[in-house]
Design an enzyme around this catalytic site. Sequence first.
Site, mmCIF file in Angstrom:
data_model
loop_
_atom_site.group_PDB
_atom_site.id
_atom_site.type_symbol
_atom_site.label_atom_id
_atom_site.label_comp_id
_atom_site.label_asym_id
_atom_site.label_seq_id
_atom_site.Cartn_x
_atom_site.Cartn_y
_atom_site.Cartn_z
ATOM 1 N N GLU A 27 -3.185 3.041 5.428
ATOM 2 C CA GLU A 27 -2.980 4.084 4.411
ATOM 3 C C GLU A 27 -3.849 5.313 4.690
ATOM 4 O OE1 GLU A 27 -0.446 3.553 2.773
ATOM 5 O OE2 GLU A 27 -0.347 1.388 3.043
ATOM 6 N N GLY B 167 0.829 -1.192 0.000
ATOM 7 C CA GLY B 167 0.000 0.000 0.000
ATOM 8 C C GLY B 167 0.866 1.246 0.000
#
Length: 174
Positions: free
Chosen positions: A134, A46
């Site tokens: 994230e 990510g």
Amino acid sequence: MAKLEILTFPDARLRTVAKAVDEFDDSLRQLSEDMIETMYQARGIGLAATQVNVHRRMLVLDVSDDQDQPMVLVNPEIVHQDGFQTYEEGCLSVPGIYAEVQRANQIRIKAQNVDGEGFEMDADGLLAICIQHEMDHLNGKLFVDYLSPLKRRRVRKRLEKQRRQDAVAASAAL
Ligand code: NI
């Protein structure tokens, strides 16, 4: 496509709170492609725009085994969460450091794709962890913030020492 530079802890720019994406144009599409390439090259699962010093609410991720299912989430929001899970996380902005973090087990998110089309999605397991990790970046938060101040200081010292060693190695390689 281009590989982007990833900011590393304790860089103050990682603390920026990202603004909503309001223009879905070619430059946003280009950024998403560059972020995916950068994530794959760094062997991450990510990457948030914040980490490449773009302070807009966009992230890319790919938790598939073969790393062939990239996803782009623009303006993601968690609309529901349930349960807890703990996982040993790492981060491309905190290289070489891993620590257990507790997060929600199941989440439902609302987001837009790179064309601005809205959708909702359920996630659990590693995908749910990755999205929450994230999304933290977009709010200027890092996984080491969940550690005790003592542990966080140790992480900072270790990374500073690593950086000094890298600098010496680079000069010796002249
Ligand atoms: Ni990260």
